[in-house]
Write a protein that holds these residues in place. Sequence first.
Motif, PDB file in Angstrom:
ATOM      1  N   HIS A  25       0.840  -1.193   0.000  1.00  0.00           N
ATOM      2  CA  HIS A  25       0.000   0.000   0.000  1.00  0.00           C
ATOM      3  C   HIS A  25       0.876   1.244   0.000  1.00  0.00           C
ATOM      4  N   GLN A  26       0.344   2.330  -0.508  1.00  0.00           N
ATOM      5  CA  GLN A  26       1.125   3.556  -0.677  1.00  0.00           C
ATOM      6  C   GLN A  26       0.483   4.734   0.053  1.00  0.00           C
ATOM      7  N   GLU A  27       1.329   5.693   0.427  1.00  0.00           N
ATOM      8  CA  GLU A  27       0.878   6.957   1.005  1.00  0.00           C
ATOM      9  C   GLU A  27       1.703   8.075   0.376  1.00  0.00           C
ATOM     10  N   VAL A  28       1.049   9.153   0.020  1.00  0.00           N
ATOM     11  CA  VAL A  28       1.757  10.286  -0.575  1.00  0.00           C
ATOM     12  C   VAL A  28       2.212  11.223   0.538  1.00  0.00           C
ATOM     13  N   VAL A  29       3.516  11.491   0.566  1.00  0.00           N
ATOM     14  CA  VAL A  29       4.111  12.392   1.551  1.00  0.00           C
ATOM     15  C   VAL A  29       4.919  13.439   0.798  1.00  0.00           C
ATOM     16  N   ASP A  30       4.510  14.694   0.915  1.00  0.00           N
ATOM     17  CA  ASP A  30       5.208  15.795   0.222  1.00  0.00           C
ATOM     18  C   ASP A  30       5.356  15.504  -1.268  1.00  0.00           C
ATOM     19  N   GLY A  31       4.291  14.991  -1.861  1.00  0.00           N
ATOM     20  CA  GLY A  31       4.276  14.737  -3.296  1.00  0.00           C
ATOM     21  C   GLY A  31       4.957  13.454  -3.725  1.00  0.00           C
ATOM     22  N   GLN A  32       5.499  12.702  -2.783  1.00  0.00           N
ATOM     23  CA  GLN A  32       6.200  11.462  -3.108  1.00  0.00           C
ATOM     24  C   GLN A  32       5.412  10.266  -2.594  1.00  0.00           C
ATOM     25  N   SER A  33       5.238   9.248  -3.419  1.00  0.00           N
ATOM     26  CA  SER A  33       4.531   8.042  -3.020  1.00  0.00           C
ATOM     27  C   SER A  33       5.491   7.099  -2.296  1.00  0.00           C
ATOM     28  N   LEU A  34       5.143   6.742  -1.062  1.00  0.00           N
ATOM     29  CA  LEU A  34       5.964   5.868  -0.239  1.00  0.00           C
ATOM     30  C   LEU A  34       5.151   4.675   0.233  1.00  0.00           C
ATOM     31  N   PRO A  35       5.793   3.537   0.521  1.00  0.00           N
ATOM     32  CA  PRO A  35       5.074   2.436   1.164  1.00  0.00           C
ATOM     33  C   PRO A  35       4.439   2.939   2.461  1.00  0.00           C
ATOM     34  N   ARG A  36       3.184   2.603   2.689  1.00  0.00           N
ATOM     35  CA  ARG A  36       2.406   3.245   3.745  1.00  0.00           C
ATOM     36  C   ARG A  36       3.017   3.087   5.136  1.00  0.00           C
ATOM     37  N   GLU A  37       3.400   1.871   5.510  1.00  0.00           N
ATOM     38  CA  GLU A  37       3.932   1.698   6.858  1.00  0.00           C
ATOM     39  C   GLU A  37       5.340   2.271   7.000  1.00  0.00           C
ATOM     40  N   TYR A  38       6.064   2.365   5.914  1.00  0.00           N
ATOM     41  CA  TYR A  38       7.356   3.062   5.960  1.00  0.00           C
ATOM     42  C   TYR A  38       7.119   4.547   6.207  1.00  0.00           C
ATOM     43  N   ALA A  39       6.145   5.126   5.497  1.00  0.00           N
ATOM     44  CA  ALA A  39       5.806   6.536   5.720  1.00  0.00           C
ATOM     45  C   ALA A  39       5.365   6.755   7.163  1.00  0.00           C
ATOM     46  N   TYR A  40       4.541   5.854   7.665  1.00  0.00           N
ATOM     47  CA  TYR A  40       4.060   5.967   9.047  1.00  0.00           C
ATOM     48  C   TYR A  40       5.234   5.963  10.027  1.00  0.00           C
ATOM     49  N   SER A  41       6.206   5.080   9.793  1.00  0.00           N
ATOM     50  CA  SER A  41       7.348   4.998  10.704  1.00  0.00           C
ATOM     51  C   SER A  41       8.160   6.290  10.703  1.00  0.00           C
ATOM     52  N   LEU A  42       8.236   6.949   9.563  1.00  0.00           N
ATOM     53  CA  LEU A  42       8.942   8.233   9.502  1.00  0.00           C
ATOM     54  C   LEU A  42       8.171   9.316  10.257  1.00  0.00           C
ATOM     55  N   HIS A  43       6.838   9.301  10.147  1.00  0.00           N
ATOM     56  CA  HIS A  43       6.027  10.246  10.925  1.00  0.00           C
ATOM     57  C   HIS A  43       6.257  10.024  12.429  1.00  0.00           C
ATOM     58  N   MET A  44       6.300   8.759  12.841  1.00  0.00           N
ATOM     59  CA  MET A  44       6.519   8.441  14.256  1.00  0.00           C
ATOM     60  C   MET A  44       7.877   8.961  14.730  1.00  0.00           C
ATOM     61  N   THR A  45       8.904   8.747  13.934  1.00  0.00           N
ATOM     62  CA  THR A  45      10.241   9.204  14.314  1.00  0.00           C
ATOM     63  C   THR A  45      10.293  10.728  14.408  1.00  0.00           C
ATOM     64  N   ARG A  46       9.672  11.397  13.457  1.00  0.00           N
ATOM     65  CA  ARG A  46       9.678  12.866  13.457  1.00  0.00           C
ATOM     66  C   ARG A  46       9.005  13.410  14.718  1.00  0.00           C
ATOM     67  N   TRP A  47       7.858  12.857  15.080  1.00  0.00           N
ATOM     68  CA  TRP A  47       7.160  13.343  16.257  1.00  0.00           C
ATOM     69  C   TRP A  47       7.883  12.967  17.548  1.00  0.00           C
ATOM     70  N   LEU A  48       8.532  11.813  17.569  1.00  0.00           N
ATOM     71  CA  LEU A  48       9.307  11.443  18.756  1.00  0.00           C
ATOM     72  C   LEU A  48      10.346  12.522  19.052  1.00  0.00           C
ATOM     73  N   PHE A  49      11.098  12.925  18.044  1.00  0.00           N
ATOM     74  CA  PHE A  49      12.132  13.937  18.248  1.00  0.00           C
ATOM     75  C   PHE A  49      11.538  15.327  18.488  1.00  0.00           C
ATOM     76  N   ALA A  50      10.287  15.532  18.083  1.00  0.00           N
ATOM     77  CA  ALA A  50       9.638  16.826  18.323  1.00  0.00           C
ATOM     78  C   ALA A  50       9.269  17.019  19.786  1.00  0.00           C
ATOM     79  N   ILE A  51       8.927  15.923  20.478  1.00  0.00           N
ATOM     80  CA  ILE A  51       8.467  16.079  21.861  1.00  0.00           C
ATOM     81  C   ILE A  51       9.451  15.522  22.890  1.00  0.00           C
TER      82      ILE A  51
END
Length: 202
Positions: A25-51
């Motif tokens: 499955h795919q998810e579009v992130v900043d105009g780029q199509s990525l595997p959905r759970e890979y994209a999700y893992s990047l969102h998780m990492t970004r928010w972890l470092f944010a808080i």
Amino acid sequence: MTEPGAGRLGCVLDRIDRANRQDPHQEVVDGQSLPREYAYSLHMTRWLFAIEEAPSERMQIACRAQHIERWRLPRSDYPEGRKDYYEWRQACGRMHGRRAAEIMAECGCAPDECARVETILTKRELRNDPDTQLLEDVACLVFLERYFSRFYEEKPDYDWEKWLRIVRRTWGKMSPRGHEAALKLAGQLPEHLQTLLGEALA
């Protein structure tokens, strides 16, 4: 044997990423199509470092593995209904925990470290374990930022009261630190979701 420290962490994160890039499955992130759970893992990492200013290695691994290979256990494998939904969620947590622990062991992590991450991912100690609470805060923030609006549009059969219950349950899982970050994020949501949040939290 993989060297400890950054090399070991890099090994684990790389293998988690490789696993999640297999998602069909795919998810579009900043105009780029990525595997959905890979994209999700990047969102998780970004928010972890944010808080969390300097997150531990175990939390970096847990956040990256939060949905590892989730497509292998689809929601459709379980009947409809709230009880079955929670059974599916618990089964996913166990699967994610086992998979993360396997990868950590392959990369030379100590057995107690592997077991610790597995426990965090099963969320068995949500109210009593700061690491598990941090994982839940991050997951809730990712949902609010990336998936809440889409989820709302996909459920036209949900009435307003049901949405209020969903928001309140989600809010109840979060810590004060998570609440603070969520309130800052809420202003970026569509107006109808801001209204929903405002009423749910009043």
